[in-house]
Design a protein around this motif. Structure first.
Motif, short mmCIF file in Angstrom:
data_model
loop_
_atom_site.label_atom_id
_atom_site.label_comp_id
_atom_site.label_asym_id
_atom_site.label_seq_id
_atom_site.Cartn_x
_atom_site.Cartn_y
_atom_site.Cartn_z
N LYS A 156 25.41 44.21 41.41
CA LYS A 156 25.12 45.29 40.46
C LYS A 156 26.34 45.61 39.62
N LYS A 157 27.51 45.65 40.24
CA LYS A 157 28.76 45.91 39.52
C LYS A 157 29.10 44.75 38.59
N VAL A 158 28.87 43.54 39.04
CA VAL A 158 29.09 42.35 38.20
C VAL A 158 28.29 42.46 36.91
N LEU A 159 27.02 42.78 37.04
CA LEU A 159 26.15 42.87 35.87
C LEU A 159 26.60 44.00 34.95
N GLU A 160 27.06 45.09 35.52
CA GLU A 160 27.52 46.22 34.70
C GLU A 160 28.75 45.83 33.87
N VAL A 161 29.73 45.20 34.49
CA VAL A 161 30.97 44.88 33.76
C VAL A 161 30.72 43.80 32.72
N VAL A 162 29.84 42.84 33.02
CA VAL A 162 29.52 41.80 32.04
C VAL A 162 28.80 42.39 30.85
N GLU A 163 27.88 43.33 31.11
CA GLU A 163 27.16 43.97 30.02
C GLU A 163 28.09 44.82 29.16
N GLU A 164 29.10 45.43 29.77
CA GLU A 164 30.01 46.31 29.04
C GLU A 164 30.94 45.55 28.11
N ASP A 165 31.58 44.49 28.61
CA ASP A 165 32.58 43.82 27.76
C ASP A 165 32.44 42.30 27.70
N GLY A 166 31.39 41.75 28.29
CA GLY A 166 31.14 40.32 28.17
C GLY A 166 31.99 39.43 29.06
N THR A 167 32.82 40.03 29.92
CA THR A 167 33.64 39.22 30.83
C THR A 167 33.61 39.83 32.23
N LEU A 168 34.26 39.11 33.15
CA LEU A 168 34.40 39.60 34.52
C LEU A 168 35.75 40.26 34.76
N ASP A 169 36.51 40.44 33.70
CA ASP A 169 37.89 40.94 33.84
C ASP A 169 37.95 42.31 34.50
N ASN A 170 36.96 43.15 34.22
CA ASN A 170 37.00 44.52 34.74
C ASN A 170 36.29 44.70 36.07
N TYR A 171 35.88 43.58 36.69
CA TYR A 171 35.35 43.72 38.05
C TYR A 171 36.49 44.21 38.94
N PRO A 172 36.27 45.25 39.73
CA PRO A 172 37.38 45.88 40.47
C PRO A 172 38.04 44.96 41.48
N ASN A 173 39.36 45.04 41.52
CA ASN A 173 40.11 44.31 42.54
C ASN A 173 39.82 44.91 43.91
N GLU A 174 39.73 44.07 44.90
CA GLU A 174 39.44 44.51 46.26
C GLU A 174 40.04 43.50 47.22
N PRO A 175 40.25 43.85 48.46
CA PRO A 175 40.84 42.91 49.42
C PRO A 175 40.04 41.62 49.51
N GLY A 176 40.73 40.50 49.39
CA GLY A 176 40.08 39.20 49.52
C GLY A 176 39.56 38.62 48.23
N LEU A 177 39.53 39.39 47.14
CA LEU A 177 39.00 38.89 45.88
C LEU A 177 39.96 37.87 45.27
N VAL A 178 39.40 36.75 44.82
CA VAL A 178 40.17 35.69 44.17
C VAL A 178 39.67 35.54 42.74
N ARG A 179 40.58 35.45 41.80
CA ARG A 179 40.21 35.27 40.40
C ARG A 179 40.67 33.91 39.88
N GLY A 180 39.97 33.45 38.83
CA GLY A 180 40.45 32.32 38.05
C GLY A 180 40.12 30.94 38.55
N MET A 181 39.23 30.79 39.51
CA MET A 181 38.89 29.45 40.00
C MET A 181 38.02 28.72 38.98
N GLY A 182 38.33 27.46 38.74
CA GLY A 182 37.50 26.65 37.87
C GLY A 182 36.20 26.26 38.53
N SER A 183 35.32 25.61 37.78
CA SER A 183 33.99 25.31 38.30
C SER A 183 34.04 24.35 39.49
#
Length: 340
Positions: free
Chosen positions: A48-75
């Motif tokens: 739900k949060k993923v969809l909210e942040v994507v709708e707001e600014d078109g990216t996943l950049d504003n998805y909240p940081n949380e323990p264990g979250l990893v960013r920037g992995m390629g496909s």
């Protein structure tokens, strides 16, 4: 069942929304999108949060940081290194090469992960190799949405029509061209009908793939290879679109009680399977002549049940999201879980 999305455009988001409503016991752990960014949470993302942040600014950049979250992995990294059981492959793919979707599917199978996809390229261009690899690794490959979106054009012959010999398949596999031809029957010039199709989202800004029949040809290759067990290459399928039809042709046919439709045909010629995509002038009593607007239709000529015709939407975000959802249901069955 843990899912990783490779690509998160309109179709991917549509599936994510559907999984929020009808979860299937699935948990999204990773999303990797070339433009929107990438996030991985082994314990599960808040969709739900993923969809909210994507709708707001078109990216996943504003998805909240949380323990264990990893960013920037390629496909490829996401496929290889996350704890996902199944990959939802919905990237933008060059249908002429099947890439990057072919590499995504191959990598997933090599790592014993199932794949569901709506990309035509891998199925039209590399079906035998990828299907053999998926079977060897004991994983599921679902691609129902590649032919008629949420309309079960592939599952119908595989499941419901099991036991029949399917001698011929023919149908209307491109809703854009069918919409244009229907509007021309109503007196609208070709260019005006095309512009209206683009305005309504049926046709792309560059409509070549639709109006020249290339989109239907890829779908024919999928049907020929998957349903009829052939090894038919896309380039071996003669293809003619509707750009050579004029309003005079449409009017003449209508005055004679006939209708032009872009027809995809697959048939057996001795031991060989052949196919063609071409405009055909159909008699008014042909059921395909009465298929109007952006609707798709397909007829299976069966030796036991006789001809079976299936009609439905051939596109649409909700419908395509559902095609992925039903494929995921079959992934669950492969994993030994039968309840929704």
């Amino acid at each position: 069942m843990k899912l990783a999305f490779i690509g998160f455009g309109g179709v991917g988001q549509s599936l994510a929304k559907l999984l929020e409503e009808r979860p299937l016991g699935a948990e999204v752990v990773a999303i990797s999108d070339m433009k929107k960014g990438a996030i991985y949470q082994p314990n599960g993302l808040d969709v739900k949060k993923v969809l909210e942040v994507v709708e707001e600014d078109g990216t996943l950049d504003n998805y909240p940081n949380e323990p264990g979250l990893v960013r920037g992995m390629g496909s490829i990294q996401t496929i290889e290194q996350t704890n996902s059981d199944a990959i939802v492959e919905v990237t933008y793919t060059d249908v002429r090469t099947g890439q990057p979707a072919i590499d995504h599917c191959r990598t997933a199978f090599q790592h014993q992960k199932s794949v569901v996809t709506t990309n035509k390229g891998p199925v039209a261009l590399a079906y035998r190799d990828l299907a053999a690899l998926a079977k060897e690794r004991g994983v599921y490959w679902g691609f129902e949405g590649t032919v008629m979106s949420g309309t079960p054009a592939l599952r119908l012959p595989e499941v419901t029509l099991a036991g029949n010999e399917i001698k011929e398949i023919h149908g209307i596999l491109n809703g854009t061209t069918n919409y244009i031809l229907t509007e021309m029957e109503n007196g609208k010039p070709y260019q005006d009908a095309l512009r209206q199709a683009q305005t309504l989202g049926y046709a792309e800004a560059d409509p070549t793939s639709d109006v020249e029949g290339y989109d239907a040809r890829y779908k024919v290759a999928i049907l020929a290879n998957y349903v009829m067990g052939s090894s038919l290459a896309v380039e071996d399928i003669p293809c003619e679109g509707i750009s050579g039809l004029f309003n005079e042709d449409i009017k003449k046919a209508r005055d004679e009680g006939k209708a032009w439709r872009l027809i995809a045909s697959i048939y057996k010629s001795g031991e060989e399977v052949k196919a063609v995509v071409e405009p055909q002038c159909l008699d008014e009593n042909d059921p395909l002549a009465n298929v109007k607007g952006p609707t798709n239709a397909i007829v299976y000529e069966c030796d036991l049940s006789g001809p079976i015709m299936l009609t439905g939407a051939g596109a649409g975000l909700i419908e395509t999201g559902y095609a992925l959802w039903i494929d995921l249901f079959y992934v669950k069955k492969q994993l030994g879980v039968t309840s929704i």
